[in-house]
Design an enzyme around this catalytic site. Structure first.
Site, PDB file in Angstrom:
ATOM      1  N   SER A   1      34.210  27.992  31.860  1.00  0.00           N
ATOM      2  CA  SER A   1      35.447  27.307  32.189  1.00  0.00           C
ATOM      3  C   SER A   1      35.210  25.815  32.393  1.00  0.00           C
ATOM      4  O   SER A   1      34.142  25.389  32.845  1.00  0.00           O
ATOM      5  CB  SER A   1      36.046  27.903  33.466  1.00  0.00           C
ATOM      6  OG  SER A   1      37.159  27.141  33.912  1.00  0.00           O
TER       7      SER A   1
ATOM      8  N   SER B   1      45.944  37.970  26.807  1.00  0.00           N
ATOM      9  CA  SER B   1      45.646  37.827  28.226  1.00  0.00           C
ATOM     10  C   SER B   1      46.911  37.443  28.973  1.00  0.00           C
ATOM     11  O   SER B   1      47.771  36.747  28.436  1.00  0.00           O
ATOM     12  CB  SER B   1      44.578  36.740  28.439  1.00  0.00           C
ATOM     13  OG  SER B   1      44.367  36.480  29.816  1.00  0.00           O
TER      14      SER B   1
ATOM     15  N   HIS C   1      46.300  36.232  32.182  1.00  0.00           N
ATOM     16  CA  HIS C   1      45.664  35.459  33.248  1.00  0.00           C
ATOM     17  C   HIS C   1      45.439  36.304  34.499  1.00  0.00           C
ATOM     18  O   HIS C   1      45.394  35.779  35.614  1.00  0.00           O
ATOM     19  CB  HIS C   1      46.522  34.237  33.596  1.00  0.00           C
ATOM     20  CG  HIS C   1      45.736  32.956  33.668  1.00  0.00           C
ATOM     21  ND1 HIS C   1      45.677  32.054  32.639  1.00  0.00           N
ATOM     22  CD2 HIS C   1      44.971  32.428  34.648  1.00  0.00           C
ATOM     23  CE1 HIS C   1      44.938  31.022  32.983  1.00  0.00           C
ATOM     24  NE2 HIS C   1      44.479  31.227  34.192  1.00  0.00           N
TER      25      HIS C   1
ATOM     26  N   ARG D   1      47.665  35.812  37.518  1.00  0.00           N
ATOM     27  CA  ARG D   1      47.593  34.620  38.355  1.00  0.00           C
ATOM     28  C   ARG D   1      48.560  33.521  37.917  1.00  0.00           C
ATOM     29  O   ARG D   1      48.806  32.583  38.666  1.00  0.00           O
ATOM     30  CB  ARG D   1      46.162  34.067  38.361  1.00  0.00           C
ATOM     31  CG  ARG D   1      45.169  34.983  39.067  1.00  0.00           C
ATOM     32  CD  ARG D   1      43.744  34.530  38.834  1.00  0.00           C
ATOM     33  NE  ARG D   1      43.391  33.361  39.605  1.00  0.00           N
ATOM     34  CZ  ARG D   1      42.738  33.380  40.759  1.00  0.00           C
ATOM     35  NH1 ARG D   1      42.383  34.538  41.303  1.00  0.00           N
ATOM     36  NH2 ARG D   1      42.413  32.260  41.380  1.00  0.00           N
TER      37      ARG D   1
ATOM     38  N   VAL E   1      40.196  45.780  32.838  1.00  0.00           N
ATOM     39  CA  VAL E   1      39.101  46.595  32.295  1.00  0.00           C
ATOM     40  C   VAL E   1      38.100  46.881  33.410  1.00  0.00           C
ATOM     41  O   VAL E   1      37.500  45.963  33.977  1.00  0.00           O
ATOM     42  CB  VAL E   1      38.408  45.881  31.124  1.00  0.00           C
ATOM     43  CG1 VAL E   1      37.178  46.664  30.676  1.00  0.00           C
ATOM     44  CG2 VAL E   1      39.384  45.689  29.969  1.00  0.00           C
TER      45      VAL E   1
ATOM     46  N   GLY F   1      36.855  39.454  34.150  1.00  0.00           N
ATOM     47  CA  GLY F   1      36.843  38.293  35.012  1.00  0.00           C
ATOM     48  C   GLY F   1      36.365  38.640  36.408  1.00  0.00           C
ATOM     49  O   GLY F   1      35.225  38.382  36.776  1.00  0.00           O
ATOM     50  N   ARG F   2      37.220  39.274  37.192  1.00  0.00           N
ATOM     51  CA  ARG F   2      36.895  39.578  38.581  1.00  0.00           C
ATOM     52  C   ARG F   2      35.624  40.425  38.739  1.00  0.00           C
ATOM     53  O   ARG F   2      34.813  40.141  39.627  1.00  0.00           O
ATOM     54  CB  ARG F   2      38.089  40.255  39.258  1.00  0.00           C
ATOM     55  CG  ARG F   2      39.303  39.328  39.431  1.00  0.00           C
ATOM     56  CD  ARG F   2      40.465  40.064  40.106  1.00  0.00           C
ATOM     57  NE  ARG F   2      41.629  39.211  40.335  1.00  0.00           N
ATOM     58  CZ  ARG F   2      42.668  39.115  39.511  1.00  0.00           C
ATOM     59  NH1 ARG F   2      42.675  39.815  38.385  1.00  0.00           N
ATOM     60  NH2 ARG F   2      43.683  38.327  39.798  1.00  0.00           N
TER      61      ARG F   2
END
Length: 386
Positions: free
Chosen positions: A113, A257, A259, A262, A293, A313-314
């Site tokens: 990022s 996606s 996001h 968010r 996922v 991501g998380r």
């Protein structure tokens, strides 16, 4: 260890999430786990994946499975990569350096990022054999954008990712009751080496408004494509019409996606829009997906519905928080092992064996229950999936 023989879905990642929440500061956990507004989309990403059912094919030779896949020319050991996420230092002192190392060890892809704590060159040096894409902001100054593109090319990044679903900067931290407690550098945004205040501060907000182009347009995407030698991936696509515009413009990857909820809460789960996006793209670009996922069967379902690769991501941040690069590696290894097992149970020895016929939405079975005596629903004959 739970008693009995029934284990909940995502036992490993669920426990990892719980442990990360207990380890991180309240500030860090609030920021990293923020689900967006009421959290509807964040929840639905996971729940929607569970609404798809697998139709396994049996008595096939799946003793050896090959999970490898090629993504924009780079061969990955398995089709699970790390999505662009910001502020990794909130999870671990080594921040994006550790994330990149974990991904490289597993020979999979990481998207760095612009909101990283380390320069993109430093991240590349930390994992020189890793496959890396760079997520770039849209800037008002095209010369500024050109400098970033050249840095990414020279540092060995192999694609540029642009986010389509974030028209305004910054995220409204005040609404989340989050105040950043420390000042830090964002070297991929602060190109002039001058500190512009911590995120959320008036100084930082003023800086972003000055340099970042809010409400970017297709013209900006086309400019990026025409000013880099790298393939361009457009992230945040949920609309069939947007997917068609992207491929007609020559975008190399369409990244489905929302996001993680968010940005705009209340949009569809990514898995639900994936088949329509794949059909709209028509093979003119690779299609990727993130959102919810958590298991190997989630990955399998997304691939069956047309995704070339999925991103997390998380979960990667949970692993990072618990054990740095090794924690990221453990999360990826878990998903790779689960995917391999799910493939075996579904009768797939290699990624190309994963076909759309492998999955069916639960609504199919609900429709069957509505059959009248003539075998019709609303005067339409339903055909079997089997």
């Amino acid at each position: 260890m739970m008693s009995g023989n029934i284990y909940p879905r995502t036992t490993f990642l669920a426990q990892l999430e719980k442990s990360a929440g207990q380890k991180l500061s309240e500030f860090a956990w609030t920021y990293l786990s923020y689900p967006g507004a009421e959290g509807q989309t964040c929840r639905d990403n996971c729940e929607a994946l569970q609404r798809y059912r697998l139709i396994p094919r049996n008595l096939r030779d799946v003793n050896i499975r090959d999970t490898s896949v090629t993504v924009l020319g780079s061969k990955l050991d398995f089709p699970v990569a790390i999505a662009p996420t910001s502020f990794h230092k909130f999870a671990h002192p080594e921040a994006e350096l550790a994330t990149a190392k974990g991904a490289a060890i597993m020979n999979t892809l990481m998207v760095l990022s612009s909101w990283s704590h380390h320069p993109l060159e430093q991240v590349a040096d930390a994992a020189p054999r890793g496959v890396r894409w760079f997520y770039m902001l849209f800037y008002r100054d095209r010369g500024w954008m050109k400098r970033v593109l050249e840095r990414a090319e020279q540092a060995g990044y192999t694609a540029i990712v642009l986010t389509a679903d974030q028209p305004l900067f910054p995220l409204n931290f005040n609404e989340r009751d989050v105040a950043f407690p420390v000042q830090f550098s964002l070297p991929n945004i602060w190109l002039d080496d001058v500190t512009h205040g911590p995120p959320g501060s008036p100084e930082f907000d003023a800086f972003l408004k000055k340099v970042v182009k809010q409400a970017a347009t297709w013209e900006d995407v086309e400019w990026v494509k025409n000013n880099t030698r790298l393939p361009v991936v457009l992230k945040g696509i949920l609309s069939v019409d947007d997917a068609k515009i992207a491929v007609n413009m020559g975008v190399s990857g369409v990244y489905v996606s929302n996001h993680g909820g968010r940005q705009q809460d209340g949009v569809p789960a990514t898995i639900d829009v994936l088949p329509d996006i794949v059909a709209a793209v028509g093979g003119k670009a690779e299609v990727y997906l993130d959102g919810g996922v958590r298991t190997g069967t989630d990955v399998l379902k997304a691939l069956a519905l047309g995704a070339r690769c999925v991103f997390i991501g998380r979960p990667a941040l949970w692993g990072l928080a618990m054990n740095g690069a090794e924690g990221v590696q453990q999360v990826l290894q878990f998903l790779k092992d689960e995917l391999s097992l799910a493939m075996a149970r579904a009768g797939c020895a290699k990624i190309s064996d994963i076909q759309p016929s492998l999955v069916v939405h639960e609504s199919y079975y609900l429709h069957r229950q509505l059959f009248n005596h003539t075998g019709k629903v609303n005067n339409k004959i339903l055909t079997s999936k089997y």
